[in-house]
Design an enzyme around this catalytic site. Structure first.
Site, PDB file in Angstrom:
ATOM      1  N   ASN A  51       0.911  -1.233   0.103  1.00 34.11           N
ATOM      2  CA  ASN A  51      -0.048  -0.018   0.147  1.00 34.11           C
ATOM      3  C   ASN A  51       0.789   1.351   0.038  1.00 34.11           C
ATOM      4  O   ASN A  51       0.372   2.308   0.072  1.00 34.11           O
ATOM      5  CB  ASN A  51      -0.848   0.104   1.214  1.00 34.11           C
ATOM      6  CG  ASN A  51      -1.912  -1.120   1.324  1.00 34.11           C
ATOM      7  OD1 ASN A  51      -2.328  -1.665   0.332  1.00 34.11           O
ATOM      8  ND2 ASN A  51      -2.204  -1.472   2.520  1.00 34.11           N
ATOM      9  N   HIS A 137     -14.611  -2.208   5.062  1.00 35.79           N
ATOM     10  CA  HIS A 137     -13.805  -2.644   5.534  1.00 35.79           C
ATOM     11  C   HIS A 137     -14.181  -3.319   6.954  1.00 35.79           C
ATOM     12  O   HIS A 137     -15.195  -2.508   7.775  1.00 35.79           O
ATOM     13  CB  HIS A 137     -12.678  -1.429   5.954  1.00 35.79           C
ATOM     14  CG  HIS A 137     -11.464  -2.098   6.534  1.00 35.79           C
ATOM     15  ND1 HIS A 137     -10.825  -2.157   7.854  1.00 35.79           N
ATOM     16  CD2 HIS A 137     -10.560  -2.397   5.717  1.00 35.79           C
ATOM     17  CE1 HIS A 137      -9.868  -2.402   7.864  1.00 35.79           C
ATOM     18  NE2 HIS A 137      -9.430  -2.818   6.634  1.00 35.79           N
ATOM     19  N   GLU A 182     -16.634   3.414   2.097  1.00 31.34           N
ATOM     20  CA  GLU A 182     -15.393   3.594   1.547  1.00 31.34           C
ATOM     21  C   GLU A 182     -15.304   4.522   0.533  1.00 31.34           C
ATOM     22  O   GLU A 182     -16.397   4.611  -0.505  1.00 31.34           O
ATOM     23  CB  GLU A 182     -14.552   2.446   1.404  1.00 31.34           C
ATOM     24  CG  GLU A 182     -14.281   1.592   2.718  1.00 31.34           C
ATOM     25  CD  GLU A 182     -13.563   0.350   2.353  1.00 31.34           C
ATOM     26  OE1 GLU A 182     -12.555   0.150   1.538  1.00 31.34           O
ATOM     27  OE2 GLU A 182     -13.902  -0.630   2.988  1.00 31.34           O
ATOM     28  N   ASP A 211     -14.525   6.835   4.676  1.00 29.29           N
ATOM     29  CA  ASP A 211     -13.213   5.939   4.856  1.00 29.29           C
ATOM     30  C   ASP A 211     -12.272   6.438   3.600  1.00 29.29           C
ATOM     31  O   ASP A 211     -12.879   5.670   2.583  1.00 29.29           O
ATOM     32  CB  ASP A 211     -13.405   4.626   5.269  1.00 29.29           C
ATOM     33  CG  ASP A 211     -11.793   4.336   5.615  1.00 29.29           C
ATOM     34  OD1 ASP A 211     -11.120   4.656   5.122  1.00 29.29           O
ATOM     35  OD2 ASP A 211     -11.845   3.153   6.611  1.00 29.29           O
ATOM     36  N   HIS A 214      -7.769   4.642   0.966  1.00 25.25           N
ATOM     37  CA  HIS A 214      -6.584   4.219  -0.240  1.00 25.25           C
ATOM     38  C   HIS A 214      -6.734   5.359  -1.314  1.00 25.25           C
ATOM     39  O   HIS A 214      -5.939   5.365  -2.029  1.00 25.25           O
ATOM     40  CB  HIS A 214      -7.312   2.925  -0.922  1.00 25.25           C
ATOM     41  CG  HIS A 214      -7.063   1.671   0.036  1.00 25.25           C
ATOM     42  ND1 HIS A 214      -5.972   1.013  -0.091  1.00 25.25           N
ATOM     43  CD2 HIS A 214      -8.124   1.050   0.732  1.00 25.25           C
ATOM     44  CE1 HIS A 214      -6.054  -0.086   0.882  1.00 25.25           C
ATOM     45  NE2 HIS A 214      -7.286  -0.058   1.336  1.00 25.25           N
ATOM     46  N   LYS A 242      -0.673   3.947   4.344  1.00 26.99           N
ATOM     47  CA  LYS A 242      -0.801   3.643   3.010  1.00 26.99           C
ATOM     48  C   LYS A 242       0.162   4.305   2.217  1.00 26.99           C
ATOM     49  O   LYS A 242       1.279   4.840   2.449  1.00 26.99           O
ATOM     50  CB  LYS A 242      -2.089   3.385   2.625  1.00 26.99           C
ATOM     51  CG  LYS A 242      -2.735   2.141   3.396  1.00 26.99           C
ATOM     52  CD  LYS A 242      -4.342   1.990   3.401  1.00 26.99           C
ATOM     53  CE  LYS A 242      -4.413   0.502   3.949  1.00 26.99           C
ATOM     54  NZ  LYS A 242      -5.618   0.576   4.472  1.00 26.99           N
TER      55      LYS A 242
HETATM   56  C1  LIG Z   1      -6.244  -0.418   5.799  1.00 22.42           C
HETATM   57  C2  LIG Z   1      -7.628   0.210   5.933  1.00 22.42           C
HETATM   58  C3  LIG Z   1      -7.979   0.546   7.399  1.00 22.42           C
HETATM   59  C4  LIG Z   1      -7.234   0.331   8.519  1.00 22.42           C
HETATM   60  O1  LIG Z   1      -6.198   1.409   8.664  1.00 22.42           O
HETATM   61  P1  LIG Z   1      -4.927   1.045   9.497  1.00 22.42           P
HETATM   62  O2  LIG Z   1      -4.391   2.240   9.909  1.00 22.42           O
HETATM   63  O3  LIG Z   1      -4.072   0.081   8.658  1.00 22.42           O
HETATM   64  O4  LIG Z   1      -5.489   0.334  10.787  1.00 22.42           O
HETATM   65  C5  LIG Z   1      -9.245   0.889   7.637  1.00 22.42           C
HETATM   66  N1  LIG Z   1     -10.184   1.301   6.329  1.00 22.42           N
HETATM   67  C6  LIG Z   1      -9.771   0.895   5.246  1.00 22.42           C
HETATM   68  C7  LIG Z   1     -10.580   1.093   3.895  1.00 22.42           C
HETATM   69  C8  LIG Z   1      -8.536   0.208   5.292  1.00 22.42           C
HETATM   70  O5  LIG Z   1      -8.283  -0.130   3.792  1.00 22.42           O
END
Ligand SMILES: *Cc1c(COP(=O)(O)O)cnc(C)c1O
Length: 390
Positions: A51, A137, A182, A211, A214, A242
């Site tokens: 990532n 997620h 997301e 969220d 990405h 990421k």
């Molecule tokens: C990776 C991810 C998370 C978790 O984030 P971390 O900081 O790694 O705990 C949360 N939501 C989504 C959509 C993710 O891809």
């Protein structure tokens, strides 16, 4: 009947997983001196599972600012935010994030998982309704369930279904309604229809919770993510493990919601503040991300090329345009076998199986980074051609 010895249940369940090819194991993967590559099993492999979308995790500027932060602030904040864990570094980076994202406030969280799992229960409760995309997620699902709000889930990116549930929520419930998604789905690599979701939220008086994990760093003006510049998004969460090449997460919100989080959100209150090394690296990433348009352009044009070439080769690629490219194989064993074949050619691509993705949709998840060279991309495309044409 309850099992008197839980050990038996653990053994049984693990054996059942092994039998259907879903046993998970850890493997060691170490950094290589070459960008876009890792060492595993004593071989250097091209990493299509990372990532680290902008290749920042090994960037000298991040390492330098991280070291400086350790020198000045120590190896740990050694306290929670509300006690003595808020250092000037935390305050400055939060202010910087809020200014850059043009929102009232940004608050740091330990991880994206922790943010989602604890923000949703802080923001929504009994008497409220959460309407969430089915492919959100796992951390968001945790948050939804912990909130005790009524939870409805809509079929992935299905606006009609979301609207039906919004109507249902409005007719049954007096409390607040949250619409949860997301922005760029981590296992599908497709975007949520944010314009339409915003419109629906407005029409039905719902709050949006997005969220952006990405998309941050990769999309939006200067890499601010796909939520940037949108009016009236209730709450946006992003992660820094990421594209930002660091760790941790942040929530972007109004002053009122920020004050509410500081006062009530368990995952913000009852945990040690992010360590200085992490916040220093994040600060450095914020120095660099705005000027990385060239990397972003290359990343997304490579994504377009890989998507087109492997679809032409007859592979089933989930519709989308992002740097996360899922190739659906279907069968679990076949998916793992294909990933092994790629690995034999020094290409590291992850096999994603249920329950992470729906039954029968096991897939290879290719993630590109701006470190991949044209040759890396070509090698991947060639390896994914049907075997008789290679
Ligand atoms: C990776 C991810 C998370 C978790 O984030 P971390 O900081 O790694 O705990 C949360 N939501 C989504 C959509 C993710 O891809």
């Amino acid at each position: 009947m309850t099992d008197p010895d839980p050990g038996n249940r653990f053994e049984r369940e693990l054996a059942a997983r092994k039998a259907i090819g879903r046993y998970r194991t850890l493997r060691e993967t170490n950094p290589s001196i070459h960008p876009g590559r890792v060492e595993c099993n004593n071989r250097e492999r091209i990493n299509f599972s990372s990532n680290d979308y902008l290749g920042l995790s090994r960037h000298p500027h991040l390492l330098k600012k991280s070291r400086e932060a350790v020198q000045q602030f120590g190896s740990s904040a050694a306290s929670s935010r509300l006690l003595t864990g808020t250092q000037s570094l935390h305050r400055q980076v939060e202010e910087r994030l809020a200014r850059w994202m043009k929102c009232d406030r940004a608050l740091l969280f330990s991880t994206g998982f922790q943010a989602n799992a604890t923000l949703l229960p802080a923001l929504a409760g009994r008497g409220d309704v959460i309407i969430a995309d089915k492919e959100c997620h796992n951390s968001m699902l945790h948050g939804c369930l912990m909130s005790r709000a009524t939870l409805y889930r809509f079929r992935h990116n299905d606006l009609n279904h979301a609207e039906t549930l919004l109507k249902k929520a409005r007719s049954n419930q007096d409390g607040a309604v949250w619409l949860v998604t997301e922005s760029l789905f981590s296992m599908n690599g497709d975007h949520a229809p944010l314009d339409a979701l915003q419109e629906l939220a407005l029409r039905y008086g719902a709050q949006l919770y997005v969220d952006d994990a990405h998309a941050f760093g990769v999309y939006g003006e200067e890499g601010r993510g796909v939520c940037f510049g949108r009016e009236s998004l209730g709450v946006v969460v992003t992660t820094f493990g990421k594209a930002a090449g660091s760790f941790g997460a942040a929530v972007f919100c109004s002053d009122l919601i920020a004050e509410f989080i500081i006062n009530t959100c368990s995952g913000f209150i009852y945990t040690t503040a992010l360590p200085p090394a992490i916040v220093g690296a994040l600060d450095a990433a914020l120095d660099l991300i705005p000027a990385m348009d060239e990397e972003r352009t290359r990343l997304l044009s490579n994504a377009e090329k890989v998507r087109r070439s492997i679809a032409e080769a007859g592979r089933v690629v989930v519709d989308g345009s992002s740097h996360i490219i899922p190739v659906v194989i279907g069968d679990d064993h076949e998916t793992v076998r294909t990933a092994r074949e790629l690995e034999a050619q020094d290409l590291l691509v992850s096999a994603i199986r249920p329950p992470t993705v729906p039954e029968g949709s096991a897939r290879l998840r290719i993630s590109l980074t701006s470190d991949h060279t044209d040759e890396d991309i070509q090698k991947l495309i060639t390896a994914l051609q049907p075997s008789d044409e290679r």
